[in-house]
Design an enzyme around this catalytic site. Structure first.
Site, PDB file in Angstrom:
ATOM      1  N   HIS A 216       0.804  -1.232   0.000  1.00  0.00           N
ATOM      2  CA  HIS A 216       0.000   0.000   0.000  1.00  0.00           C
ATOM      3  C   HIS A 216       0.829   1.269   0.000  1.00  0.00           C
ATOM      4  O   HIS A 216       0.286   2.364  -0.095  1.00  0.00           O
ATOM      5  CB  HIS A 216      -1.034  -0.001   1.126  1.00  0.00           C
ATOM      6  CG  HIS A 216      -0.523   0.161   2.517  1.00  0.00           C
ATOM      7  ND1 HIS A 216      -0.722   1.313   3.245  1.00  0.00           N
ATOM      8  CD2 HIS A 216       0.151  -0.666   3.332  1.00  0.00           C
ATOM      9  CE1 HIS A 216      -0.209   1.162   4.455  1.00  0.00           C
ATOM     10  NE2 HIS A 216       0.338  -0.038   4.529  1.00  0.00           N
ATOM     11  N   CYS A 338       0.116   7.942  15.384  1.00  0.00           N
ATOM     12  CA  CYS A 338       0.125   6.502  15.577  1.00  0.00           C
ATOM     13  C   CYS A 338      -1.185   5.951  15.024  1.00  0.00           C
ATOM     14  O   CYS A 338      -2.017   6.688  14.529  1.00  0.00           O
ATOM     15  CB  CYS A 338       0.322   6.145  17.039  1.00  0.00           C
ATOM     16  SG  CYS A 338      -1.046   6.592  18.074  1.00  0.00           S
TER      17      CYS A 338
END
Ligand code: PLP
Length: 395
Positions: A216, A338
């Protein structure tokens, strides 16, 4: 780049945005979508021996060749996984298992959590391999540490060093480090997730033993990756089952995802010169932000990925910037987002000696295959407007 981001929360409202978060995920390339549809239509298991199974196997092996070719490797040394995280996990846990724990992991201070945390759970001694203030592995530190290596106490040295950092884009001296480790009788694992399609990746020239990739980041689908393993390098599987992928990664392969990965990789290699040409526009954008707002650009004076820019201005918190840019139609991420989307202090910037105030203000702009050169100007203008409304007004 003008893309339509579909929000699934309320309805199918579409917004036109500039997408500048390729290091998180690159939009899926048309070549990958086409290959995925073809694979979905085959609809068989590549391990089946009947005709449809053989057709599926053909697509699987085609993708293996495409990925192998992109990194100068033999197709048969590629093991498909569920992504970059699993590829890193397989390398680290697999080498430790095969060496029966008789090794010490030297983990660079700027590794992605997919490496750092897997190393932490590998059950052997770990040492941090330091980076310089510019964000590159400190080769002097490595040379010195290896010269004092005590094989009886430390076992085999296994270095984990990424190819390019996901936050700063700083390119690491992988070939030099791997040569030092090899001379000391050790092994090197390289997380090349951010390198593929952006830099030349050649496993032979790098001289590494394991190399992790993720689909990806190059315009393939999420949830697919690969580990290249040098022929003869020690590695035990960590998943057991049907024995797929030369028994190194059991589980029926994600055929459509892998087909998309292969096609995206081929397209990414074809487009690499275009991507590298983004450096000039990136540098001009940074020069404007430095002159008009006095931002600090991280990794500015070392070799960096052409499409990545990570900068900060003290006092302008990253969350505020990300939200202001979002409202202005530009999708960026904080230097240290994150998975929960929360902003936490960047370990990468800390390892480079950046103080907390500046580090908490770091944002990352990362472009890719569908970026137009004037996107850089749009991003710079959107950022400057947001800064003028907030931190520059009070400065
Ligand atoms: N390694 C690096 C350097 C990354 O940037 C990422 C993703 O952000 C990963 C590993 C994890 O890859 P994946 O999302 O395919 O598990």
């Amino acid at each position: 780049m003008q893309i339509f981001l579909q929000t699934v929360i309320a309805s199918d409202i579409c917004r036109t945005m500039i997408y500048a978060d390729y290091n998180a995920t690159a939009p899926v390339r048309p070549e990958a979508k086409a290959a995925m549809l073809t694979a979905l239509e085959v609809g068989a298991n590549p391990s089946s021996v009947h005709g449809p199974g053989r057709a599926a196997r053909k697509l699987l092996e085609q993708a293996r060749s495409q990925v192998g070719l992109a990194i100068g490797a033999r197709a048969q040394d590629i093991v498909f996984t569920s992504g970059g995280t699993e590829a890193n996990a397989l390398a680290l846990h697999g080498v430790v298992a095969q060496l029966e724990g008789k090794c010490t992991l030297l983990v660079s201070a700027i590794e992605h959590e997919a490496v750092a945390k897997n190393a932490g759970y590998a059950g052997v001694a770990i040492e941090t391999a330091y980076v310089t203030a510019k964000g590159r592995l400190d080769l002097d530190w490595l040379r010195d540490r290896l010269s004092k290596w005590d094989a009886d106490r430390d076992g085999i040295p296994v270095l984990a060093l990424m190819m390019a950092n996901n936050e700063t884009g700083v390119v690491q001296p992988v070939a030099e480090a791997a040569a030092l480790v090899r001379e000391a009788g050790g092994l090197t694992h390289c997380d090349a997730v951010q390198g593929l399609g952006k830099l030349m990746v050649n496993v032979g020239l790098l001289g590494v033993d394991y190399l992790a990739l993720s689909a990806h980041k190059v315009g393939g689908p999420q949830g697919v990756g690969a580990l290249w393993v040098r022929s003869g390098a020690p590695l035990k599987p960590v998943l057991f089952g049907g024995g797929q992928e030369r028994s190194l990664r059991s589980g029926t392969e994600n055929l459509s995802g892998i087909a998309g990965f292969g096609a995206a990789t081929e397209a990414a290699i074809r487009d690499m010169p275009k991507l590298q040409a983004l450096a000039a526009a990136r540098d001009a954008m940074e020069a404007k932000l430095v002159s008009e707002a006095g931002v600090t650009v991280f990794g500015a004076d070392v070799d960096r990925l052409a499409q990545t820019s990570n900068f900060a201005i003290a006092g302008f918190r990253a969350e505020t910037q990300v939200m202001a840019m979002d409202l202005a139609g530009v999708a960026v991420s904080s230097g240290s987002a994150c998975s929960s989307g929360k902003v936490k202090r960047s370990l990468v910037l800390s390892a480079m000696g950046v103080d907390d105030d500046l580090s908490e203000s770091a944002v990352r702009i990362s472009f890719g295959w569908d970026t137009a050169l004037d996107d850089f100007d749009t991003v710079a203008d959107a950022w400057l407007q947001a800064a003028r409304r907030t931190v520059l007004r009070t400065a």
